[in-house]
Write a protein that holds these residues in place. Structure first.
Motif, PDB file in Angstrom:
ATOM      1  N   SER A 215       1.087  -1.170  -0.013  1.00  0.00           N
ATOM      2  CA  SER A 215       0.014   0.009  -0.184  1.00  0.00           C
ATOM      3  C   SER A 215       0.965   1.224   0.094  1.00  0.00           C
ATOM      4  O   SER A 215       2.099   1.111   0.373  1.00  0.00           O
ATOM      5  CB  SER A 215      -0.836  -0.032   1.244  1.00  0.00           C
ATOM      6  N   GLU A 216       0.224   2.437  -0.025  1.00  0.00           N
ATOM      7  CA  GLU A 216       0.993   3.552  -0.181  1.00  0.00           C
ATOM      8  C   GLU A 216       1.764   3.867   1.189  1.00  0.00           C
ATOM      9  O   GLU A 216       2.945   4.128   1.019  1.00  0.00           O
ATOM     10  CB  GLU A 216       0.293   4.775  -0.541  1.00  0.00           C
ATOM     11  N   ASP A 217       1.022   3.465   2.309  1.00  0.00           N
ATOM     12  CA  ASP A 217       1.563   3.749   3.530  1.00  0.00           C
ATOM     13  C   ASP A 217       2.772   2.655   3.735  1.00  0.00           C
ATOM     14  O   ASP A 217       4.034   3.124   4.319  1.00  0.00           O
ATOM     15  CB  ASP A 217       0.781   3.613   4.877  1.00  0.00           C
ATOM     16  N   GLU A 218       2.496   1.254   3.394  1.00  0.00           N
ATOM     17  CA  GLU A 218       3.561   0.559   3.505  1.00  0.00           C
ATOM     18  C   GLU A 218       4.798   0.837   2.416  1.00  0.00           C
ATOM     19  O   GLU A 218       5.994   0.787   3.039  1.00  0.00           O
ATOM     20  CB  GLU A 218       3.125  -0.986   2.996  1.00  0.00           C
ATOM     21  N   ARG A 219       4.573   1.162   1.415  1.00  0.00           N
ATOM     22  CA  ARG A 219       5.698   1.904   0.542  1.00  0.00           C
ATOM     23  C   ARG A 219       6.436   3.019   1.177  1.00  0.00           C
ATOM     24  O   ARG A 219       7.805   2.974   1.047  1.00  0.00           O
ATOM     25  CB  ARG A 219       5.019   2.262  -0.779  1.00  0.00           C
ATOM     26  N   ALA A 220       5.931   4.000   1.685  1.00  0.00           N
ATOM     27  CA  ALA A 220       6.550   5.035   2.343  1.00  0.00           C
ATOM     28  C   ALA A 220       7.354   4.529   3.598  1.00  0.00           C
ATOM     29  O   ALA A 220       8.595   4.958   3.744  1.00  0.00           O
ATOM     30  CB  ALA A 220       5.639   6.005   2.816  1.00  0.00           C
ATOM     31  N   HIS A 221       6.863   3.414   4.259  1.00  0.00           N
ATOM     32  CA  HIS A 221       7.664   2.940   5.351  1.00  0.00           C
ATOM     33  C   HIS A 221       8.953   2.027   4.843  1.00  0.00           C
ATOM     34  O   HIS A 221      10.151   1.996   5.705  1.00  0.00           O
ATOM     35  CB  HIS A 221       6.829   1.766   6.161  1.00  0.00           C
ATOM     36  N   LEU A 222       8.806   1.322   3.782  1.00  0.00           N
ATOM     37  CA  LEU A 222       9.729   0.601   3.139  1.00  0.00           C
ATOM     38  C   LEU A 222      11.074   1.724   2.812  1.00  0.00           C
ATOM     39  O   LEU A 222      12.219   1.511   3.221  1.00  0.00           O
ATOM     40  CB  LEU A 222       9.247   0.166   1.848  1.00  0.00           C
ATOM     41  N   PHE A 223      10.702   2.975   2.156  1.00  0.00           N
ATOM     42  CA  PHE A 223      11.717   3.903   1.741  1.00  0.00           C
ATOM     43  C   PHE A 223      12.328   4.381   2.976  1.00  0.00           C
ATOM     44  O   PHE A 223      13.378   4.538   3.231  1.00  0.00           O
ATOM     45  CB  PHE A 223      11.047   4.989   0.888  1.00  0.00           C
ATOM     46  N   HIS A 224      11.481   4.355   4.123  1.00  0.00           N
ATOM     47  CA  HIS A 224      11.891   5.292   5.325  1.00  0.00           C
ATOM     48  C   HIS A 224      13.316   4.144   6.056  1.00  0.00           C
ATOM     49  O   HIS A 224      14.317   4.639   6.445  1.00  0.00           O
ATOM     50  CB  HIS A 224      10.952   5.488   6.324  1.00  0.00           C
ATOM     51  N   LEU A 225      12.759   2.887   6.142  1.00  0.00           N
ATOM     52  CA  LEU A 225      13.720   1.997   6.758  1.00  0.00           C
ATOM     53  C   LEU A 225      14.801   1.669   5.945  1.00  0.00           C
ATOM     54  O   LEU A 225      15.955   1.483   6.605  1.00  0.00           O
ATOM     55  CB  LEU A 225      12.842   0.573   6.653  1.00  0.00           C
ATOM     56  N   ALA A 226      14.935   2.028   4.658  1.00  0.00           N
ATOM     57  CA  ALA A 226      15.892   1.827   3.664  1.00  0.00           C
ATOM     58  C   ALA A 226      16.840   3.121   3.641  1.00  0.00           C
ATOM     59  O   ALA A 226      18.083   3.350   2.978  1.00  0.00           O
ATOM     60  CB  ALA A 226      15.725   1.424   2.245  1.00  0.00           C
ATOM     61  N   GLY A 227      16.320   4.403   4.531  1.00  0.00           N
ATOM     62  CA  GLY A 227      17.256   5.324   4.373  1.00  0.00           C
ATOM     63  C   GLY A 227      16.710   6.544   3.303  1.00  0.00           C
ATOM     64  O   GLY A 227      17.665   7.247   2.939  1.00  0.00           O
TER      65      GLY A 227
END
Length: 286
Positions: free
Chosen positions: A77-89
């Motif tokens: 989802s868009e929220d999960e996508r944003a979280h993925l980018f955050h975790l990867a820096g």
């Protein structure tokens, strides 16, 4: 970059995706919940070794392009996508103006259609989900990122995008693709995702500029297409398009128009996906 949390997140999302959600068969010997690592690698267009290292917290920082491919492969989802980018820096890129996650009801319809090729597309022609038979027809456009997610952009910027259409059909298909984009642009007037895509196409292609200036408008609902498949040859398919009430997503269903096509489609299912070329050309589904 938060390697351990990124690894945990990727493992949990992989285990949450059913093979049928991405057009893959369950298979009789599946021992893991969700997708296998090699399936994620195939869908994302990266090596299995890199997926393993990501899930073990041993990888270098993935690029934004790789993260986008993983997000599409895992149907985030868009929220999960944003979280993925955050975790990867990384800072998450802005989301499109229309949902890029296939509606659950449409995904269930893909399952119900069984061996009939079916796809869920956004109104800009981005593939959101497909069943296994459609995957055998199309390959997996989820490997594309940026503007190349949209068939209309590939059609005008990548000569290989037209290879699946017979030469005698390409001029008419080209006009239809532009007219369909014009209808979407009118419906989503002022949407920066659409206006930006149109401007980049105008800059990239003189052919697109010429056709766009003609102001043809046509929403596609049903037609017949001839496809040139690299493994089984010429396929003549009847195409029906069902549109969600907000017109943001489409369910495209393809059925064989003659006996020869039906037999070739049956052969394609028997051949399966194991030897399907990763660089397969696009099927002109718009």
């Amino acid at each position: 970059m938060e390697r351990e949390q990124l690894a945990d997140f990727l493992r949990s999302r992989r285990e949450a995706v059913r093979p049928a959600d991405v057009g893959l068969p369950e298979g009789p010997r599946r021992r893991t919940a969700g997708l296998r690592r090699e399936e994620v690698a195939m869908l994302a267009g990266m090596s299995v070794d890199y997926v393993v290292r990501l899930e073990q917290g041993r990888s270098s920082q993935p690029s934004a392009q790789l993260l986008g491919a993983l997000a599409r492969a895992l149907r985030l989802s868009e929220d999960e996508r944003a979280h993925l980018f955050h975790l990867a820096g990384h800072r998450a890129p802005p989301a499109d103006g229309v949902a890029r996650l296939a509606r659950a009801g449409l995904v269930r319809m893909l399952d119900l259609l069984g061996d009939t090729p079916a796809l869920v597309l956004s109104d800009l022609g981005e593939l959101l989900a497909q069943n296994r038979t459609a995957l055998l027809l199309n390959g997996d456009p989820a490997r594309f990122s940026g503007d190349r997610r949209y068939l209309v952009y590939r059609w005008f910027t990548d000569p290989e995008a037209r290879a699946a259409a017979p030469p005698e059909d390409r001029a008419e298909l080209t006009r239809r693709i532009v007219a369909d984009l014009r209808a979407t642009a009118g419906r989503r007037s002022g949407d920066p995702t659409v206006t930006g895509l149109v401007e980049r196409l105008r800059a990239a292609s003189a052919e697109f500029r010429r056709l766009w200036a003609e102001h043809e408008v046509a929403v596609r609902r049903a037609d017949r297409k001839t496809l040139l498949h690299p493994r089984v040859g010429r396929l003549v398919m009847d195409c029906e398009t069902l549109v969600t009430p907000d017109q943001g997503q489409q369910l495209l269903v393809l059925t064989p128009a003659d006996v020869e096509t039906r037999e070739r489609l049956d052969l394609l299912r028997v051949l399966g996906i194991q030897e399907f070329p990763t660089g397969a050309t696009d099927t002109p589904t718009r």
